[in-house]
Design a protein around this motif. Structure first.
Motif, PDB file in Angstrom:
ATOM      1  N   GLY A  90       4.412   7.219  -1.734  1.00 41.28           N
ATOM      2  CA  GLY A  90       4.489   5.763  -1.781  1.00 41.28           C
ATOM      3  C   GLY A  90       5.551   5.317  -2.762  1.00 41.28           C
ATOM      4  N   THR A 151       4.174  -5.314  -0.689  1.00 39.72           N
ATOM      5  CA  THR A 151       5.238  -4.345  -0.462  1.00 39.72           C
ATOM      6  C   THR A 151       6.340  -4.965   0.395  1.00 39.72           C
ATOM      7  N   GLN A 220       2.860   1.365   0.904  1.00 35.96           N
ATOM      8  CA  GLN A 220       1.778   1.613  -0.054  1.00 35.96           C
ATOM      9  C   GLN A 220       1.948   0.699  -1.271  1.00 35.96           C
ATOM     10  N   THR A 224       3.157   6.590  -5.484  1.00 37.92           N
ATOM     11  CA  THR A 224       2.439   7.855  -5.645  1.00 37.92           C
ATOM     12  C   THR A 224       2.729   8.494  -6.991  1.00 37.92           C
TER      13      THR A 224
END
Length: 298
Positions: A90, A151, A220, A224
């Motif tokens: 992400g 996003t 996302q 991440t």
């Protein structure tokens, strides 16, 4: 790098750490060994315990590095193959945190706009002041919101779904973009009206949102990886951008996003004394594909 001189005057030519802090640009024709030089430089950094990030648009360099990493550094390696949709990383530039959240949002929005200017540079009519005005305000709504960070992928439903748009506007914590949409954009008619501007904005993003590989990356809400943590802990971040699978333009967008995340993390380290910053090297193969103003700032 080699040797210079004749006989007893022969001396090794080295690329010192001080020189490297002023950056390196490798130029050469196809097949002359640019990627091999990068491979050897990266492996030397890994053996020396330095942090490294490598962006490879094709995957050959990535594969060689994954195989060649010494076992002593294996635990530090973070391999990322962007063609692996099952394990999509992400990347959300619109997330922010800490006391510099507003500055982070401003940086992110400017960088996203720069990316689209670069991606559509060959089609001048595709961009313009209206695109920047609408896109900037949309990103502000999505970034500064009590619902959490939106996003880039949310830009499309923002224009296509009135209920979706209303929810984001109601929970926006910044009155400036809310005022723009409620008092100006949604009341404007004609060629510059909201209904006409929607497709003008979303047609720049549909290619990415419609991609089974890119959508999970940009969709996302939380990234991440903590890129600041990767730098501080000296991680080895190996990224296969996999242009052959993602596509050329898609590869460029994701590469630019990664560069922006790395640079944002580097800016966060500015509060640390220089002596306390762990060395972290960034390698970008075929860097000309990812050039935005951020590269000059780096």
């Amino acid at each position: 790098l080699g040797r210079t001189g004749i006989g007893e005057r022969e001396e090794p030519v080295r690329f010192a750490g001080r020189d490297r802090s002023r950056h390196c640009y490798i130029i050469g024709a196809t097949g002359t060994g640019k990627s091999t030089l990068i491979l050897n430089m990266v492996l030397q950094d890994i053996r020396d315990g330095a942090g490294v990030c490598v962006l490879d648009p094709h995957g050959d360099l990535y594969s060689e590095l994954v195989r060649a990493v010494p076992s002593s550094r294996a635990a530090d390696v973070i391999p990322i193959d962007l063609a692996d949709a099952e394990r999509a990383i992400g990347l959300n530039l619109l997330e922010s945190h800490g006391t510099t959240a507003r500055q982070q949002v401003s940086f992110a929005i400017n960088e996203i706009l720069s990316m689209f200017w670069m991606l559509y540079a060959s089609i001048p009519e595709a961009m313009g002041p209206a695109f920047e005005q609408y896109m900037r305000n949309t990103l502000m709504v999505l970034a500064q919101n009590s619902r959490g960070p939106g996003t880039v992928a949310d830009v499309v439903p923002f224009y296509e779904d009135s209920v979706f748009r209303s929810r984001w506007l109601e929970s926006c914590t910044n009155p400036v973009p809310v005022s723009f949409f409620q008092r100006l954009a949604q009341k404007t008619t004609g060629e510059a009206g909201f209904q006409n501007m929607g497709p003008y904005i979303t047609n720049k993003l549909n290619r990415f949102v419609g991609s089974d590989f890119v959508r999970p990356i940009i969709g996302q809400s939380r990234s991440t990886l903590d890129f600041r943590e990767c730098m501080d802990q000296g991680k080895v971040l190996l990224v296969n951008l996999n242009k052959g699978v993602l596509g050329d333009v898609e590869c460029r967008l994701v590469g630019m996003l990664l560069l922006a995340k790395v640079f944002s993390a580097a800016l966060e380290r500015a509060s640390q004394p220089t002596a306390n910053r762990r060395v972290f090297h960034l390698y970008v193969d075929e860097a000309q594909n990812f050039l935005t103003p951020i590269v000059g700032s780096i």
